[in-house]
Write an enzyme that holds these catalytic residues in place. Structure first.
Site, PDB file in Angstrom:
ATOM      1  N   GLY A  71      40.875  38.851  37.265  1.00 37.84           N
ATOM      2  CA  GLY A  71      40.995  37.415  37.439  1.00 37.84           C
ATOM      3  C   GLY A  71      42.412  36.962  37.734  1.00 37.84           C
ATOM      4  O   GLY A  71      42.628  36.029  38.512  1.00 37.84           O
ATOM      5  N   THR A  72      43.396  37.616  37.116  1.00 35.72           N
ATOM      6  CA  THR A  72      44.784  37.223  37.335  1.00 35.72           C
ATOM      7  C   THR A  72      45.181  37.390  38.793  1.00 35.72           C
ATOM      8  O   THR A  72      45.759  36.487  39.407  1.00 35.72           O
ATOM      9  CB  THR A  72      45.720  38.051  36.432  1.00 35.72           C
ATOM     10  OG1 THR A  72      45.451  37.734  35.065  1.00 35.72           O
ATOM     11  CG2 THR A  72      47.181  37.759  36.733  1.00 35.72           C
ATOM     12  N   GLN A 183      36.027  32.497  32.678  1.00 34.08           N
ATOM     13  CA  GLN A 183      35.240  32.280  31.460  1.00 34.08           C
ATOM     14  C   GLN A 183      33.876  31.670  31.766  1.00 34.08           C
ATOM     15  O   GLN A 183      32.951  31.789  30.964  1.00 34.08           O
ATOM     16  CB  GLN A 183      36.007  31.371  30.493  1.00 34.08           C
ATOM     17  CG  GLN A 183      37.297  31.954  29.956  1.00 34.08           C
ATOM     18  CD  GLN A 183      37.087  33.179  29.076  1.00 34.08           C
ATOM     19  OE1 GLN A 183      36.008  33.399  28.538  1.00 34.08           O
ATOM     20  NE2 GLN A 183      38.135  33.977  28.925  1.00 34.08           N
ATOM     21  N   ALA A 204      35.112  41.003  35.852  1.00 27.88           N
ATOM     22  CA  ALA A 204      33.955  41.730  35.329  1.00 27.88           C
ATOM     23  C   ALA A 204      33.981  41.896  33.823  1.00 27.88           C
ATOM     24  O   ALA A 204      32.933  41.920  33.170  1.00 27.88           O
ATOM     25  CB  ALA A 204      33.868  43.107  35.990  1.00 27.88           C
ATOM     26  N   HIS A 205      35.174  42.015  33.236  1.00 30.47           N
ATOM     27  CA  HIS A 205      35.220  42.385  31.823  1.00 30.47           C
ATOM     28  C   HIS A 205      34.925  41.228  30.865  1.00 30.47           C
ATOM     29  O   HIS A 205      34.954  41.409  29.649  1.00 30.47           O
ATOM     30  CB  HIS A 205      36.553  43.064  31.476  1.00 30.47           C
ATOM     31  CG  HIS A 205      37.725  42.145  31.379  1.00 30.47           C
ATOM     32  ND1 HIS A 205      38.310  41.813  30.176  1.00 30.47           N
ATOM     33  CD2 HIS A 205      38.444  41.513  32.326  1.00 30.47           C
ATOM     34  CE1 HIS A 205      39.346  41.021  30.395  1.00 30.47           C
ATOM     35  NE2 HIS A 205      39.445  40.824  31.690  1.00 30.47           N
ATOM     36  N   THR A 241      42.876  50.840  48.691  1.00 28.84           N
ATOM     37  CA  THR A 241      41.578  51.486  48.538  1.00 28.84           C
ATOM     38  C   THR A 241      40.778  50.814  47.436  1.00 28.84           C
ATOM     39  O   THR A 241      41.275  50.590  46.333  1.00 28.84           O
ATOM     40  CB  THR A 241      41.766  52.978  48.202  1.00 28.84           C
ATOM     41  OG1 THR A 241      42.516  53.596  49.242  1.00 28.84           O
ATOM     42  CG2 THR A 241      40.423  53.676  48.053  1.00 28.84           C
ATOM     43  N   CYS A 327      46.397  37.163  27.027  1.00 29.14           N
ATOM     44  CA  CYS A 327      47.544  37.446  27.878  1.00 29.14           C
ATOM     45  C   CYS A 327      48.861  36.964  27.275  1.00 29.14           C
ATOM     46  O   CYS A 327      49.932  37.289  27.769  1.00 29.14           O
ATOM     47  CB  CYS A 327      47.341  36.816  29.256  1.00 29.14           C
ATOM     48  SG  CYS A 327      45.942  37.540  30.143  1.00 29.14           S
TER      49      CYS A 327
END
Length: 387
Positions: A71-72, A183, A204-205, A241, A327
Site C-alpha cells: 500500500g505504501t 483498510q 494483500a496483507h 520483475t 508504520c
C-alpha cells in the site's frame, strides 16, 4: 496458550489456503513472466489470471491494476506520478489532503513540497471525518489531486469518499481523486466501476494475504507519469520483475474474501459488539472511534495510563494491540491522527487501537474486556485467564 491477536489493522495472519496457493510459485513454477519460454509463459498466465480475479472483485478492468510492493508504494506511485504528470502543464501543482492520512501519503506530500508543490491540509471533525465542503473550499485553480483515505487506519472512521469525489469533479473534472483504501478492502464492498475515484491503493496483507504485495487502481484515462525506470513491466507503470507468488497469494486472498464476505462481516461485527459491550462503559474508558465506523477497528483511551505501558502489559498477558499505525510504532511521537481530531494530550497518550478480523472470536473479545476492567481497577493479572 495462543495469543489473542487484536492488531489486524497492522497485518493479518496469512490464511493457510493462501499459503497453499502460493507454494508452487516458490518452487515448481519459477519462470520470469517476461520470458518467452514455457516456464515464463506459465508464470505469465498465473499473473494474468490473478489480475483478472482481483479486477472482477474490485469492479475494475485488469488493465487498470498496477501491482506494487504494498500500500505504501501504491500511494506513493499515485501521488508522485500525478505530480510528474501535472508538471507538464502546471508550474506549481497543488494538492488537497486530509490531516488524518497514513504516513505513506503524508511523507509523500513532504517530498512533493520539497520539489515545489503546494499542499492544503483539511482538518477532520472530532471523529476523524472529513467534510466534502471543506475539501471543495480548499481547491485552487492549480489543484491537481485530492487525497482522502477510505477508512482511517487508527480510528476506523469511514470517510464520505464518494461524496467528496462527486463534489471535486463538479468543481473540476480534471482533478484526480486518490484514496488510500488499504483498510477498506476488508470491510467495504468496493465497486470502482461505479466510483468517481481515479486512484486507489490496496494491500494483500490486510485481508489474510502475504506481505510485500499491493496494487494501485488507476482509472483508465488518469494521467500518471512513472517516477522510476529500468523495465516495462505493468504496462510501463511499475518497472521490475513481478512478484508472481505474492500476486497469486493476493488473488487467492481476494477469492476467499469474496466467497466468505457475508460470514466474515457478521463475525467481525459480533466481535466488535461483544468487545464494546464489555469496555465502553468502564470508568476511565473513552471511545474515540465513531459508532458508525468500520467494524474492524476500535480505538479507546484509558484514563491515567500510557499506551506503551499498557501494550507491554497486554503483551506479557498474551494479547496484541497497538497504539496506532504499525508504520510509526516504536516512536515517541503521539498519534498525528488523534491530535488532528483535537483530542487532549492525556487522551492521546492513553489511546489503544484494537483491530479485528473474522478469525477473532466473541470469547476473545470478552476475555480482553475483563482484563481491561481489572487493569483499570488495579487488578490486572500478569497472565491471561480465559472465560
Amino acid at each position: 496458550m495462543a495469543m489473542i491477536y487484536f492488531d489486524n489493522a497492522a497485518t493479518t495472519p496469512v490464511d493457510e489456503r493462501v499459503v497453499l496457493a502460493m507454494t508452487p510459485y516458490h518452487s515448481d513454477i519459477y519462470g520470469n513472466p517476461s520470458s518467452l519460454h514455457a516456464a515464463g509463459r506459465e508464470a505469465r498466465r498465473a499473473l494474468a489470471l490473478s489480475r483478472e480475479s482481483i479486477a472482477k472483485w474490485l469492479g475494475a478492468t485488469p488493465a487498470e491494476l498496477v501491482f506494487t510492493s504494498g500500500g505504501t508504494e501504491a500511494n506513493h506511485l499515485a501521488l508522485f506520478g500525478s505530480y510528474l504528470a501535472a508538471r507538464e502543464t502546471v508550474e506549481v501543482p497543488h494538492y488537497v489532503v486530509s490531516q488524518v492520512e497514513h504516513h505513506a501519503v503524508l511523507d509523500t506530500m513532504s517530498l512533493l513540497t520539497a520539489l515545489g508543490a503546494k499542499v492544503t491540509f483539511v482538518s477532520p471533525d472530532p471523529a476523524g471525518r472529513i467534510a466534502p465542503e471543506d475539501v471543495v473550499a480548499a481547491i485552487r485553480p492549480n489543484t491537481v489531486a485530492v487525497s482522502v483515505m477510505a477508512v482511517n487506519n487508527e480510528l476506523g472512521t469511514v470517510q464520505p469518499i464518494e461524496a467528496i469525489a462527486l463534489r471535486v469533479k463538479e468543481v473540476n473534472p480534471r482533478i484526480a481523486v486518490h484514496t488510500d483504501a488499504v483498510q477498506a478492502l476488508a470491510c467495504e464492498r468496493l465497486d470502482m466501476s461505479h466510483s468517481l475515484v481515479d486512484l486507489a491503493a490496496f494491500s494483500a496483507h490486510k485481508i489474510h494475504g502475504p506481505k510485500g504485495i499491493g496494487l494501485l487502481y488507476v482509472r483508465a484515462g488518469t494521467r500518471l507519469t512513472v517516477g522510476h525506470v529500468g523495465a516495462r513491466q505493468e504496462r510501463g507503470r511499475r518497472p521490475g520483475t513481478e512478484n508472481v507468488a505474492g500476486i497469486v497469494g493476493f488473488a487467492k486472498a481476494v477469492e476467499l474474501l469474496e466467497a466468505e464476505w457475508e460470514s466474515r462481516q457478521a463475525q467481525v461485527c459480533a466481535v466488535r459488539e461483544a468487545f464494546l459491550s464489555r469496555v465502553q462503559s468502564l470508568p476511565g474508558v473513552t471511545l474515540l472511534s465513531p459508532h458508525d465506523g468500520a467494524p474492524t477497528i476500535v480505538n479507546l483511551s484509558l484514563a491515567g495510563t500510557e499506551s506503551e505501558t499498557t501494550l507491554m502489559r497486554m503483551d506479557l498477558a498474551g494479547m496484541a494491540a497497538s497504539a496506532g499505525s504499525a508504520c510509526t510504532a516504536g516512536t515517541a511521537e503521539p498519534s498525528h491522527v488523534l491530535l488532528a481530531c483535537g483530542l487532549a494530550d492525556d487522551v492521546v497518550r492513553g489511546a489503544i487501537r484494537f483491530s479485528f478480523s473474522h478469525q477473532n472470536t466473541v470469547e476473545e473479545a470478552e476475555t480482553v474486556g475483563v482484563w481491561m476492567e481489572r487493569l483499570l481497577t488495579g487488578h490486572a493479572p500478569a497472565t491471561l485467564s480465559r472465560q
